[in-house]
Scaffold this motif. Structure first.
Motif, PDB file in Angstrom:
ATOM      1  N   ARG A 145     -31.501 -33.221  30.082  1.00 36.00           N
ATOM      2  CA  ARG A 145     -30.429 -32.998  31.058  1.00 36.00           C
ATOM      3  C   ARG A 145     -30.463 -31.569  31.600  1.00 36.00           C
ATOM      4  O   ARG A 145     -30.391 -31.349  32.806  1.00 36.00           O
ATOM      5  N   GLN A 146     -30.586 -30.595  30.699  1.00 34.79           N
ATOM      6  CA  GLN A 146     -30.589 -29.197  31.116  1.00 34.79           C
ATOM      7  C   GLN A 146     -31.860 -28.865  31.900  1.00 34.79           C
ATOM      8  O   GLN A 146     -31.820 -28.132  32.893  1.00 34.79           O
ATOM      9  N   THR A 147     -32.984 -29.401  31.447  1.00 38.96           N
ATOM     10  CA  THR A 147     -34.243 -29.150  32.146  1.00 38.96           C
ATOM     11  C   THR A 147     -34.213 -29.737  33.551  1.00 38.96           C
ATOM     12  O   THR A 147     -34.685 -29.107  34.510  1.00 38.96           O
ATOM     13  N   SER A 148     -33.649 -30.931  33.693  1.00 35.99           N
ATOM     14  CA  SER A 148     -33.561 -31.563  35.010  1.00 35.99           C
ATOM     15  C   SER A 148     -32.677 -30.749  35.947  1.00 35.99           C
ATOM     16  O   SER A 148     -33.012 -30.556  37.120  1.00 35.99           O
ATOM     17  N   ALA A 149     -31.546 -30.248  35.430  1.00 37.61           N
ATOM     18  CA  ALA A 149     -30.652 -29.427  36.251  1.00 37.61           C
ATOM     19  C   ALA A 149     -31.340 -28.137  36.666  1.00 37.61           C
ATOM     20  O   ALA A 149     -31.201 -27.682  37.807  1.00 37.61           O
ATOM     21  N   ALA A 150     -32.118 -27.543  35.749  1.00 31.65           N
ATOM     22  CA  ALA A 150     -32.840 -26.313  36.079  1.00 31.65           C
ATOM     23  C   ALA A 150     -33.895 -26.559  37.158  1.00 31.65           C
ATOM     24  O   ALA A 150     -34.112 -25.725  38.038  1.00 31.65           O
ATOM     25  N   LEU A 151     -34.553 -27.723  37.106  1.00 36.46           N
ATOM     26  CA  LEU A 151     -35.554 -28.051  38.119  1.00 36.46           C
ATOM     27  C   LEU A 151     -34.905 -28.276  39.484  1.00 36.46           C
ATOM     28  O   LEU A 151     -35.490 -27.941  40.525  1.00 36.46           O
ATOM     29  N   ILE A 152     -33.698 -28.834  39.500  1.00 39.98           N
ATOM     30  CA  ILE A 152     -32.977 -28.987  40.764  1.00 39.98           C
ATOM     31  C   ILE A 152     -32.649 -27.617  41.338  1.00 39.98           C
ATOM     32  O   ILE A 152     -32.765 -27.383  42.548  1.00 39.98           O
ATOM     33  N   GLY A 153     -32.244 -26.674  40.461  1.00 47.38           N
ATOM     34  CA  GLY A 153     -32.009 -25.303  40.917  1.00 47.38           C
ATOM     35  C   GLY A 153     -33.271 -24.675  41.473  1.00 47.38           C
ATOM     36  O   GLY A 153     -33.236 -23.994  42.501  1.00 47.38           O
ATOM     37  N   LEU A 154     -34.409 -24.916  40.814  1.00 46.58           N
ATOM     38  CA  LEU A 154     -35.685 -24.390  41.301  1.00 46.58           C
ATOM     39  C   LEU A 154     -36.047 -24.988  42.657  1.00 46.58           C
ATOM     40  O   LEU A 154     -36.529 -24.278  43.551  1.00 46.58           O
ATOM     41  N   VAL A 181     -32.296 -14.706  45.065  1.00 43.33           N
ATOM     42  CA  VAL A 181     -32.958 -15.846  44.434  1.00 43.33           C
ATOM     43  C   VAL A 181     -32.153 -16.358  43.240  1.00 43.33           C
ATOM     44  O   VAL A 181     -31.961 -17.574  43.072  1.00 43.33           O
ATOM     45  N   VAL A 182     -31.687 -15.454  42.396  1.00 37.60           N
ATOM     46  CA  VAL A 182     -30.969 -15.870  41.189  1.00 37.60           C
ATOM     47  C   VAL A 182     -29.637 -16.554  41.513  1.00 37.60           C
ATOM     48  O   VAL A 182     -29.341 -17.630  40.970  1.00 37.60           O
ATOM     49  N   PRO A 183     -28.779 -16.000  42.391  1.00 37.30           N
ATOM     50  CA  PRO A 183     -27.557 -16.727  42.734  1.00 37.30           C
ATOM     51  C   PRO A 183     -27.815 -18.103  43.324  1.00 37.30           C
ATOM     52  O   PRO A 183     -27.109 -19.068  43.013  1.00 37.30           O
ATOM     53  N   VAL A 184     -28.859 -18.214  44.173  1.00 38.46           N
ATOM     54  CA  VAL A 184     -29.175 -19.521  44.752  1.00 38.46           C
ATOM     55  C   VAL A 184     -29.620 -20.493  43.662  1.00 38.46           C
ATOM     56  O   VAL A 184     -29.221 -21.659  43.645  1.00 38.46           O
ATOM     57  N   TRP A 185     -30.426 -20.009  42.724  1.00 40.04           N
ATOM     58  CA  TRP A 185     -30.850 -20.867  41.613  1.00 40.04           C
ATOM     59  C   TRP A 185     -29.660 -21.302  40.772  1.00 40.04           C
ATOM     60  O   TRP A 185     -29.575 -22.455  40.344  1.00 40.04           O
ATOM     61  N   ALA A 186     -28.721 -20.377  40.519  1.00 41.74           N
ATOM     62  CA  ALA A 186     -27.540 -20.707  39.726  1.00 41.74           C
ATOM     63  C   ALA A 186     -26.695 -21.784  40.417  1.00 41.74           C
ATOM     64  O   ALA A 186     -26.169 -22.691  39.776  1.00 41.74           O
ATOM     65  N   ILE A 187     -26.580 -21.682  41.739  1.00 39.52           N
ATOM     66  CA  ILE A 187     -25.861 -22.713  42.491  1.00 39.52           C
ATOM     67  C   ILE A 187     -26.572 -24.051  42.341  1.00 39.52           C
ATOM     68  O   ILE A 187     -25.941 -25.097  42.120  1.00 39.52           O
ATOM     69  N   GLY A 188     -27.905 -24.020  42.444  1.00 38.24           N
ATOM     70  CA  GLY A 188     -28.662 -25.253  42.268  1.00 38.24           C
ATOM     71  C   GLY A 188     -28.526 -25.818  40.878  1.00 38.24           C
ATOM     72  O   GLY A 188     -28.459 -27.049  40.690  1.00 38.24           O
ATOM     73  N   LEU A 191     -25.217 -27.556  40.770  1.00 36.29           N
ATOM     74  CA  LEU A 191     -25.308 -28.825  41.496  1.00 36.29           C
ATOM     75  C   LEU A 191     -26.088 -29.860  40.685  1.00 36.29           C
ATOM     76  O   LEU A 191     -25.719 -31.045  40.653  1.00 36.29           O
ATOM     77  N   GLY A 192     -27.149 -29.407  40.018  1.00 32.03           N
ATOM     78  CA  GLY A 192     -27.930 -30.313  39.189  1.00 32.03           C
ATOM     79  C   GLY A 192     -27.117 -30.897  38.058  1.00 32.03           C
ATOM     80  O   GLY A 192     -27.208 -32.099  37.760  1.00 32.03           O
ATOM     81  N   GLN A 193     -26.293 -30.073  37.420  1.00 37.67           N
ATOM     82  CA  GLN A 193     -25.441 -30.563  36.342  1.00 37.67           C
ATOM     83  C   GLN A 193     -24.402 -31.548  36.868  1.00 37.67           C
ATOM     84  O   GLN A 193     -24.082 -32.546  36.207  1.00 37.67           O
ATOM     85  N   MET A 194     -23.879 -31.283  38.074  1.00 35.37           N
ATOM     86  CA  MET A 194     -22.926 -32.218  38.672  1.00 35.37           C
ATOM     87  C   MET A 194     -23.599 -33.548  38.994  1.00 35.37           C
ATOM     88  O   MET A 194     -23.011 -34.618  38.783  1.00 35.37           O
ATOM     89  N   ILE A 195     -24.836 -33.495  39.482  1.00 36.14           N
ATOM     90  CA  ILE A 195     -25.577 -34.711  39.788  1.00 36.14           C
ATOM     91  C   ILE A 195     -25.824 -35.518  38.521  1.00 36.14           C
ATOM     92  O   ILE A 195     -25.652 -36.751  38.500  1.00 36.14           O
ATOM     93  N   MET A 196     -26.210 -34.837  37.446  1.00 33.26           N
ATOM     94  CA  MET A 196     -26.455 -35.525  36.181  1.00 33.26           C
ATOM     95  C   MET A 196     -25.177 -36.158  35.642  1.00 33.26           C
ATOM     96  O   MET A 196     -25.180 -37.291  35.159  1.00 33.26           O
ATOM     97  N   THR A 197     -24.065 -35.436  35.742  1.00 25.39           N
ATOM     98  CA  THR A 197     -22.779 -35.972  35.272  1.00 25.39           C
ATOM     99  C   THR A 197     -22.364 -37.185  36.084  1.00 25.39           C
ATOM    100  O   THR A 197     -21.894 -38.192  35.546  1.00 25.39           O
TER     101      THR A 197
END
Length: 206
Positions: A145-154, A181-188, A191-197
């Motif tokens: 779950r966490q890896t998928s959210a991180a990839l969405i941020g990437l 780059v970092v704030p945009v990744w954090a937003i992603g 969003l990834g965690q919201m998508i997974m939820t």
């Protein structure tokens, strides 16, 4: 005693992580707008940035409570959330030191290079935190779950960076500093965690 601890942990500051995340994002947007209008800038922005960072404390607490309620607060996740809070505070501290030294001491040479690099130093801890979570997390689904959210941020960083880069190259968009780059990744990531939820909730209704 357990009832008292539960009551303290689930008070107003321990609920609605989305609310605290939105409050933090709005505060940072307001600071950016004030800087754009010339009302803030440089060291004058630091007290406001520090005040906005305080939203990260209830955000972390609320995130822990939300994950605990969903049965997803593993020891590795708790450590990850705590380390992310430490990284955020370290970043604000290093940024404040660097900007204060620049504006009051007007350094040159090696000192100027040093303070220019200083805000990037917490990124080492940030990257270590991400890697350490993958190593420490024993629950395969939580790790996925966490890896998928991180990839969405990437993915968001790659898309936004490429798009804006070409817009800037062709002269139709202003220059944006690379540290965004970092704030945009954090937003992603959020969003990834919201998508997974959302996907989990849909799966639970079927």
């Amino acid at each position: 005693m357990p009832e008292k601890m539960t009551k303290i942990g689930t008070g107003f500051s321990g609920r609605q992580p989305g609310l605290w995340a939105a409050a933090f994002a709005l505060a940072m947007c307001a600071i950016a707008f004030a800087e754009h209008r010339g009302l803030l800038g440089g060291w004058r922005s630091l007290p406001f940035v520090a005040a906005a960072t305080l939203f990260l404390f209830p955000l972390t607490k609320a995130a822990n409570n939300r994950q605990a309620a969903a049965g997803a607060l593993s020891p590795a996740t708790r450590r990850y959330n705590r380390r992310m809070l430490i990284w955020s505070l370290g970043y604000v501290l290093c940024l404040g030191i660097a900007m204060t030294v620049r504006n009051y001491l007007h350094p040159q040479g090696a000192l100027l290079w040093g303070i220019a690099v200083l805000p990037s130093v917490p990124m080492i801890f940030f990257v270590w935190t991400l890697a350490r979570y993958v190593v420490e997390e024993e629950d395969e689904y939580l790790r996925y779950r966490q890896t998928s959210a991180a990839l969405i941020g990437l993915a968001l960083v790659l898309l936004a960076g490429t798009l804006w880069g070409f817009l800037e190259t062709f002269g139709v968009a202003p220059h944006v500093p690379a540290w965004w780059v970092v704030p945009v990744w954090a937003i992603g990531l959020g969003l990834g965690q919201m998508i997974m939820t959302s996907a989990e909730r849909r799966a639970g209704r079927t």
